[in-house]
Design a protein around this motif. Structure first.
Motif, mmCIF file in Angstrom:
data_model
loop_
_atom_site.group_PDB
_atom_site.id
_atom_site.type_symbol
_atom_site.label_atom_id
_atom_site.label_comp_id
_atom_site.label_asym_id
_atom_site.label_seq_id
_atom_site.Cartn_x
_atom_site.Cartn_y
_atom_site.Cartn_z
ATOM 1 N N ALA A 20 0.830 -1.208 0.000
ATOM 2 C CA ALA A 20 0.000 0.000 0.000
ATOM 3 C C ALA A 20 0.864 1.258 0.000
ATOM 4 C CB ALA A 20 -0.936 -0.007 1.208
ATOM 5 N N PHE A 21 1.944 1.261 0.774
ATOM 6 C CA PHE A 21 2.849 2.413 0.807
ATOM 7 C C PHE A 21 3.479 2.647 -0.565
ATOM 8 C CE2 PHE A 21 7.179 4.041 1.317
ATOM 9 C CZ PHE A 21 6.907 5.266 1.920
ATOM 10 N N LEU A 22 3.960 1.565 -1.186
ATOM 11 C CA LEU A 22 4.593 1.690 -2.499
ATOM 12 C C LEU A 22 3.609 2.177 -3.552
ATOM 13 C CD1 LEU A 22 6.872 -1.474 -2.564
ATOM 14 C CD2 LEU A 22 7.576 0.910 -2.324
ATOM 15 N N VAL A 23 2.408 1.650 -3.537
ATOM 16 C CA VAL A 23 1.404 2.075 -4.504
ATOM 17 C C VAL A 23 1.021 3.529 -4.277
ATOM 18 C CG1 VAL A 23 -0.998 1.718 -5.241
ATOM 19 C CG2 VAL A 23 0.529 -0.234 -4.964
ATOM 20 N N SER A 24 0.840 3.918 -3.030
ATOM 21 C CA SER A 24 0.440 5.299 -2.752
ATOM 22 C C SER A 24 1.521 6.304 -3.130
ATOM 23 C CB SER A 24 0.069 5.465 -1.272
ATOM 24 O OG SER A 24 1.236 5.360 -0.467
ATOM 25 N N ARG A 25 2.778 5.923 -3.007
ATOM 26 C CA ARG A 25 3.875 6.838 -3.335
ATOM 27 C C ARG A 25 4.289 6.798 -4.805
ATOM 28 N NH1 ARG A 25 6.899 8.595 1.260
ATOM 29 N NH2 ARG A 25 8.032 9.807 -0.287
ATOM 30 N N GLY A 26 3.958 5.723 -5.529
ATOM 31 C CA GLY A 26 4.487 5.591 -6.870
ATOM 32 C C GLY A 26 3.499 5.427 -7.999
ATOM 33 N N TYR A 27 2.200 5.352 -7.712
ATOM 34 C CA TYR A 27 1.236 5.104 -8.777
ATOM 35 C C TYR A 27 1.252 6.202 -9.828
ATOM 36 C CZ TYR A 27 -2.012 8.600 -7.001
ATOM 37 O OH TYR A 27 -2.585 9.774 -6.626
ATOM 38 N N HIS A 28 1.505 7.431 -9.447
ATOM 39 C CA HIS A 28 1.491 8.544 -10.397
ATOM 40 C C HIS A 28 2.705 8.537 -11.332
ATOM 41 C CE1 HIS A 28 3.933 9.955 -7.034
ATOM 42 N NE2 HIS A 28 4.523 10.769 -7.882
ATOM 43 N N LEU A 29 3.737 7.744 -11.013
ATOM 44 C CA LEU A 29 4.932 7.676 -11.855
ATOM 45 C C LEU A 29 4.801 6.682 -12.992
ATOM 46 C CD1 LEU A 29 7.676 7.797 -9.087
ATOM 47 C CD2 LEU A 29 6.937 9.656 -10.585
ATOM 48 N N ILE A 30 3.859 5.765 -12.896
ATOM 49 C CA ILE A 30 3.696 4.754 -13.939
ATOM 50 C C ILE A 30 2.962 5.376 -15.117
ATOM 51 C CG2 ILE A 30 2.673 2.530 -14.545
ATOM 52 C CD1 ILE A 30 3.149 1.672 -11.677
ATOM 53 N N SER A 31 3.654 5.410 -16.243
ATOM 54 C CA SER A 31 3.097 6.002 -17.458
ATOM 55 C C SER A 31 3.702 5.285 -18.656
ATOM 56 C CB SER A 31 3.423 7.491 -17.522
ATOM 57 O OG SER A 31 4.830 7.671 -17.627
ATOM 58 N N TRP A 32 3.251 5.673 -19.847
ATOM 59 C CA TRP A 32 3.805 5.083 -21.059
ATOM 60 C C TRP A 32 5.283 5.447 -21.180
ATOM 61 C CZ3 TRP A 32 2.686 1.201 -23.841
ATOM 62 C CH2 TRP A 32 3.260 1.024 -25.092
ATOM 63 N N HIS A 33 5.641 6.654 -20.800
ATOM 64 C CA HIS A 33 7.045 7.092 -20.834
ATOM 65 C C HIS A 33 7.892 6.215 -19.909
ATOM 66 C CE1 HIS A 33 10.524 9.522 -19.555
ATOM 67 N NE2 HIS A 33 10.494 9.967 -20.807
ATOM 68 N N PHE A 34 7.378 5.921 -18.739
ATOM 69 C CA PHE A 34 8.096 5.088 -17.775
ATOM 70 C C PHE A 34 8.355 3.683 -18.325
ATOM 71 C CE2 PHE A 34 7.871 2.135 -14.093
ATOM 72 C CZ PHE A 34 9.016 2.542 -13.435
ATOM 73 N N LEU A 35 7.407 3.153 -19.066
ATOM 74 C CA LEU A 35 7.536 1.802 -19.610
ATOM 75 C C LEU A 35 8.379 1.740 -20.879
ATOM 76 C CD1 LEU A 35 3.865 0.575 -19.114
ATOM 77 C CD2 LEU A 35 5.854 -0.008 -17.728
ATOM 78 N N THR A 36 8.534 2.841 -21.598
ATOM 79 C CA THR A 36 9.189 2.797 -22.905
ATOM 80 C C THR A 36 10.536 3.503 -22.963
ATOM 81 O OG1 THR A 36 7.959 4.761 -23.610
ATOM 82 C CG2 THR A 36 7.011 2.588 -24.135
ATOM 83 N N HIS A 37 10.996 4.090 -21.883
ATOM 84 C CA HIS A 37 12.290 4.773 -21.891
ATOM 85 C C HIS A 37 13.252 4.104 -20.922
ATOM 86 C CE1 HIS A 37 9.849 7.794 -23.878
ATOM 87 N NE2 HIS A 37 10.993 8.287 -24.358
ATOM 88 N N ALA A 38 14.544 4.213 -21.256
ATOM 89 C CA ALA A 38 15.588 3.594 -20.429
ATOM 90 C C ALA A 38 16.177 4.615 -19.463
ATOM 91 C CB ALA A 38 16.686 3.021 -21.315
ATOM 92 N N GLN A 39 17.143 4.186 -18.671
ATOM 93 C CA GLN A 39 17.783 5.044 -17.678
ATOM 94 C C GLN A 39 19.018 5.762 -18.234
ATOM 95 O OE1 GLN A 39 16.882 5.887 -14.695
ATOM 96 N NE2 GLN A 39 15.246 4.441 -14.275
#
Length: 168
Positions: A20-39
């Protein structure tokens, strides 16, 4: 019984709180950009939205794909050998496959380190990881294929041989 139940409940609640803590702090970061770009090019001071995980997704698919390409045919061939060939070596192979079923992943990794990395001096690589994964995959594929081959009725085998099919 009550002690085990309360311990399991405590662990489940703790795990639920972490998720629950991880989802509440990170759900807004998951996007198409997050899934398709590297570091690549992302620094420590860059914002959290700068990078992505495409390199991790692609690397995982590559390693698992190579492991399946190595481990699945080897497991199928081993199961065919166990099921179709008789003798002492068959029981030895079955024993080894059974022992490999309980093999910890660290042992598979150490085996690849000793056999592949330290001898060839290639260093750590995704291919070495794939080899370790294929070792872990081998007993599962072998056991599953062996059970499927046991289902084939003997009359079907005899009929195929009568039609001229070789035993292999």
């Amino acid at each position: 019984g009550a002690l085990v139940t309360s311990a399991a409940t405590t662990v489940t609640i703790a795990l639920g709180l972490v998720v629950a803590f991880l989802v509440s702090r990170g759900y807004h970061l998951i996007s198409w950009h997050f899934l398709t770009h590297a570091q690549s090019g992302v620094t420590q001071t860059a914002p959290a939205t700068a990078g992505g995980i495409s390199h991790a997704i692609i690397g995982t698919l590559e390693e698992v794909g190579i492991a399946v390409l190595i481990g699945a045919p080897a497991g199928i061939i081993t199961a065919i050998f166990i099921n179709e060939v008789g003798g002492r070596i068959t029981s030895l192979v079955r024993t080894v496959v059974t022992a490999m079923s309980a093999l910890p992943t660290i042992v598979a990794g150490l085996f690849i380190y000793v056999i592949y990395i330290s001898i060839t001096h290639h260093g750590f690589s995704g291919f070495a990881g794939s080899l370790a994964l294929s070792i872990m995959l081998l007993p599962n594929v072998t056991r599953t294929t062996e059970e499927v081959l046991k289902v084939v009725h003997g009359s079907l085998r005899e009929a195929s041989m009568a039609l001229g099919a070789p035993q292999w």
